[in-house]
Design an enzyme around this catalytic site. Structure first.
Site, short mmCIF file in Angstrom:
data_model
loop_
_atom_site.label_atom_id
_atom_site.label_comp_id
_atom_site.label_asym_id
_atom_site.label_seq_id
_atom_site.Cartn_x
_atom_site.Cartn_y
_atom_site.Cartn_z
N GLU A 5 0.81 -1.22 0.00
CA GLU A 5 0.00 0.00 0.00
C GLU A 5 0.84 1.27 0.00
O GLU A 5 0.35 2.36 0.29
CB GLU A 5 -0.97 -0.04 1.18
CG GLU A 5 -1.94 -1.22 1.04
CD GLU A 5 -3.02 -1.26 2.09
OE1 GLU A 5 -2.98 -0.44 3.03
OE2 GLU A 5 -3.92 -2.11 1.97
N LYS A 35 -15.63 -1.61 1.80
CA LYS A 35 -14.85 -2.09 0.65
C LYS A 35 -15.85 -2.72 -0.31
O LYS A 35 -16.41 -3.77 -0.02
CB LYS A 35 -13.83 -3.14 1.09
CG LYS A 35 -12.72 -2.62 1.98
CD LYS A 35 -11.87 -3.78 2.48
CE LYS A 35 -10.63 -3.30 3.22
NZ LYS A 35 -9.90 -4.42 3.86
#
Length: 432
Positions: free
Chosen positions: A209, A343
């Site tokens: 990330e 999500k």
């Protein structure tokens, strides 16, 4: 004008070098929407199914040709002739056609890519930005806000090849007056963190990330080096910048003996002990949000954690709730946590995602819009955060284009909306 005439799927590559599904929805008017499905590494066991081929001769079994075949075959056949503006109908057609509880027939990756591509095509047909179309779908037309970023600047757990057990150590630039200023502050802390790590002889290689992934002496040391970086950048910790963590505790939970095992620092905890360990970190550092602080199935432990910390900080359920309204409803009823991570590939359609955000907000929970560790250049979550006025976004660090693409889209949206999309900073965080 907005009638669907073509639906197309293709296999593209995500930020980890794995295949994912990209879909196009073409309208009679010539407008086209295109979107790609993200993919997670630390996944909740109750997430909608991400369909992979399992053919070891291609992409080590991770190909998505079966999902692509579903897009180009039965999904396309069912959607051609339908009106793209009717998002709920489009999504329900795909859900019903799949016919399984967890989208196992076509794959949530196939259904989601088409769902998002359809929304983009409909927005184009209405000559409006995606965030404005999402606000209309959400039943909140013209209501926008810019989200406070949670920037994951030290990666551990499943997102990095290091000894740090806790998966994400994040900063929130709460002293910023605008999203653009928040991004600048985050970048400045990120670059200063690189200097701090180098000065200590630590690696500045990055994880999935975009955050640094050094081997550290303890999880607390991650917070200590971030504190140094914040000061070096000229900011005050707790005032200009606050901290957040994603424990992803399911990844270091031993189900057989009910123990949370921090192997990186040789410590083992029961649920109650780990809750007190986290409470100690909250006392020591200005941590305002903790995500997945226990295993996804440890509801009794979460109840204790909420009693211990729920009136002080934001407690976010990710693997715990998997963007699923049925599971979230139980959490709300039982008083478990006070926030949900959103999500959209956990549930598999835009309509179901909007339902989860609404349920959370109606119950007084916050909703944090999130990327996955496997991303693409698709920046739809930026529009989702603004269009639902969710208030918070988690989309990685200040490196890797798959992360930065979302920040750049937010900068563009803020420029376009101006005062119509306020940046509320720390006010968006539960308990602050």
């Amino acid at each position: 004008m907005s009638k669907i005439v073509k639906v197309l799927g293709r296999e593209i590559i995500d930020s980890r070098g794995n295949p994912t599904v990209e879909a196009e929805v073409h309208l009679e008017s010539g407008f086209v929407g295109m979107a790609a499905a993200p993919s997670g590494a630390s996944t909740g066991s109750r997430e909608a199914l991400e369909l992979r081929d399992g053919d070891k001769s291609r992409f080590l079994g991770k190909g998505v040709l079966k999902a692509i075949a579903a897009v180009n075959g039965p999904i396309a056949e069912a959607l051609i002739g339908k009106d793209a503006k009717n998002q709920a109908e489009i999504d329900q057609i795909m859900i019903d056609l799949d016919g399984t509880e967890n989208k196992a027939k076509f794959g949530a990756n196939a259904i989601l890519a088409v769902s998002l591509a359809n929304a983009k095509a409909a927005a184009a047909a209405k000559s409006m930005p995606l965030y404005a179309h999402i606000a209309e779908l959400n039943g909140t037309p013209g209501v926008f806000s810019m989200p406070l970023p949670m920037m994951n600047i030290i990666n551990g757990g499943e997102h990095a090849d290091n000894n740090v057990d806790i998966q994400e150590f994040m900063i929130q630039p709460v002293g910023a007056k605008t999203l653009k200023e928040a991004v600048r502050m985050g970048a400045e802390v990120f670059h200063n963190l690189a200097k701090v790590l180098k000065s200590k002889g630590y690696s500045t290689a990055v994880g999935d990330e975009g955050g640094f992934a050094p081997n550290l002496k303890s999880n607390a040391e991650a917070l200590e080096v971030i504190a140094e970086a914040v000061a070096a950048a000229g900011y005050e910790l707790g005032k200009d910048v606050t901290l957040a963590m994603d424990c992803a505790a399911s990844e270091f939970y031993n189900k057989e003996d009910g123990i949370y095992d921090l192997k990186g620092e040789g410590k083992k905890f029961t649920a109650e002990e780990f809750n007190h360990y986290l409470a100690g970190l909250v006392e020591q550092f200005p941590i305002v949000s903790i995500e997945d602080g226990l295993d996804e199935s440890d509801w009794a432990g979460f109840k204790h954690q909420t009693e211990l910390l729920g009136d002080k900080i934001q407690l976010v359920g990710d693997d715990l709730f998997v963007t699923n309204t049925k599971i979230l409803a139980r959490g709300i009823e039982e008083g478990i946590t006070n926030s949900i991570l959103i999500k959209f590939n956990q549930i598999g359609s835009l309509t179901e995602t909007l339902a989860a955000i609404k349920m959370a907000k109606d119950a007084g929970f916050t909703a944090v819009i999130s990327h996955r560790s496997g991303e693409t250049e698709d920046a739809t979550i930026a529009d989702l955060a603004v269009g639902t006025a969710a208030g918070q976004i988690k989309t990685g660090s200040m490196s890797r284009s798959d992360r930065v693409a979302k920040y750049n889209q937010l900068i563009r949206i803020e420029e376009a909306l101006g005062e119509l999309a306020p940046f509320n900073g720390l006010k968006e965080v539960k308990g602050q």
